[in-house]
Design an enzyme around this catalytic site. Structure first.
Site, PDB file in Angstrom:
ATOM      1  N   LYS A   1       1.050  -1.775  -0.283  1.00 22.45           N
ATOM      2  CA  LYS A   1      -0.059  -0.229  -0.379  1.00 22.45           C
ATOM      3  C   LYS A   1       0.722   1.587  -0.050  1.00 22.45           C
ATOM      4  CE  LYS A   1      -0.755   0.521   5.282  1.00 22.45           C
ATOM      5  NZ  LYS A   1      -0.014  -0.286   5.197  1.00 22.45           N
ATOM      6  N   GLY A   2       2.004   1.316   0.610  1.00 19.24           N
ATOM      7  CA  GLY A   2       3.563   2.073   0.351  1.00 19.24           C
ATOM      8  C   GLY A   2       2.797   3.432   1.458  1.00 19.24           C
TER       9      GLY A   2
END
Ligand code: B12
Length: 257
Positions: free
Chosen positions: A132-133
């Site tokens: 998801k970062g």
């Protein structure tokens, strides 16, 4: 002094450029009262804020008060004497990272990460490692040529060393968010010492510490190769890893294994 920035010498600014105005906040261990507000003004005065205006005072339970103080300082800042750690590696896209790793190592780059000690704040390391970062960038899991082993929260140093060995980690990423009693510094020093003991110097994985309250200039003192702090993005970490492991270290170690 006109208040205008002259060369590298600056003053802070509130209403008009160079007026020297700053705002600080702190908590005093006393109930809210007029005396408490006076005490806050006294502290601000001792910090060099003169005049000091207590613009906000809020009780924090029965025994503590939180303050915001606004006022003028006479100190000047000399930007030519500021020392910071500048990024010294090129920023790569995920595609460039994958391509460079594949070409140079001929295998995936292995990254093991964890929150060590009693720290359970996993949001930061997850932002770097999980797909998801963070800040619109995908995390390291998104990179095809990077194998990510995220061990999660409250991982002991011996367990981290053991997993790093088992995974043949190229890099170990640890996160520390809680700074009470300098836990973040002590835990990272313990971690780096354990890795130095467990690995011959040339085989040791790249050690990275990250968290919002680290000073990037502390890497040597902490025994790690790099420190990342507030606002770090996964792309910066991936680019650093490629620069450090592929560009600098693979020639020493022999890329493929
Ligand atoms: C969410 C949160 C929690 C959650 C954590 C959930 C989870 N799964 O992570 C819960 C509720 C569990 C929690 C618990 C506690 N918390 Co808390 N928590 C927070 C909070 C609100 C946000 C932290 C966060 O998620 N930030 C967002 C991430 C994305 O930011 P980040 O961590 O900075 O990460 C970025 C960079 O620093 C960097 N980075 C971080 N790690 C790494 C690692 C590497 C390798 C790299 C490259 C980069 C990197 O990259 C990230 C992206 O840019 C903060 C306050 C705040 N606003 O910051 C308090 C805060 C961190 N918590 C605090 C405290 C005191 C606690 C508790 C002790 C409270 C208690 N008495 O129980 C417990 C401790 C639990 C424990 N054993 O650790 C204090 C710490 C104070 C201090 N001086 O240490 C804070 C600052 C709140 C405060 N002002 O008092 N907390």
């Amino acid at each position: 002094m006109t208040g205008k920035p002259s060369g590298t010498i600056l003053r802070p600014y509130g209403d008009t450029t160079g007026d020297g105005m700053v705002q600080v906040s702190f908590t005093l261990p006393m109930p809210h009262s007029k005396v408490a507000e006076g005490a806050a003004a006294q502290l601000a005065g001792k910090m060099g804020i003169d005049p000091a205006l207590v613009v906000h005072a809020k009780p924090m339970g029965p025994d503590f008060t939180f303050f915001v103080v606004y006022g003028r300082v006479n100190h000047l800042v000399d930007t030519s004497k500021v020392h910071v750690v500048e990024r010294d590696y090129p920023l790569l896209t995920p595609k460039e990272v994958n391509l460079t790793v594949r070409k140079a190592l001929r295998r995936r780059l292995v990254v093991v990460g964890a929150c060590i000690g009693t720290d359970a704040h996993t949001v930061g390391i997850d932002a770097i490692m999980n797909i998801k970062g963070f800040a619109g960038e995908k995390g390291l899991e998104y990179y095809r040529e990077v194998k990510v082993v995220n061990l999660g929260a409250q991982v002991s140093v011996p367990h981290l060393v053991e997993r790093s060995r088992a995974e043949k980690a190229d890099a170990v990423l640890v996160s520390q968010v809680v700074t009470q009693r300098d836990a973040h510094l002590l835990n990272v020093k313990e971690m780096s010492a354990a890795f130095r003991e467990a690995y011959p110097a040339r085989k040791r994985p790249v050690l990275i510490a990250g968290g919002p309250r680290f000073d990037e200039a502390m890497a040597a003192e902490l025994g790690v190769d790099r420190v990342f702090t507030r606002g770090t993005t996964p792309g910066e970490v991936a680019s650093y890893l490629v620069d450090e492991i592929v560009a600098k270290r693979s020639s020493m170690k022999g890329g493929a294994r």
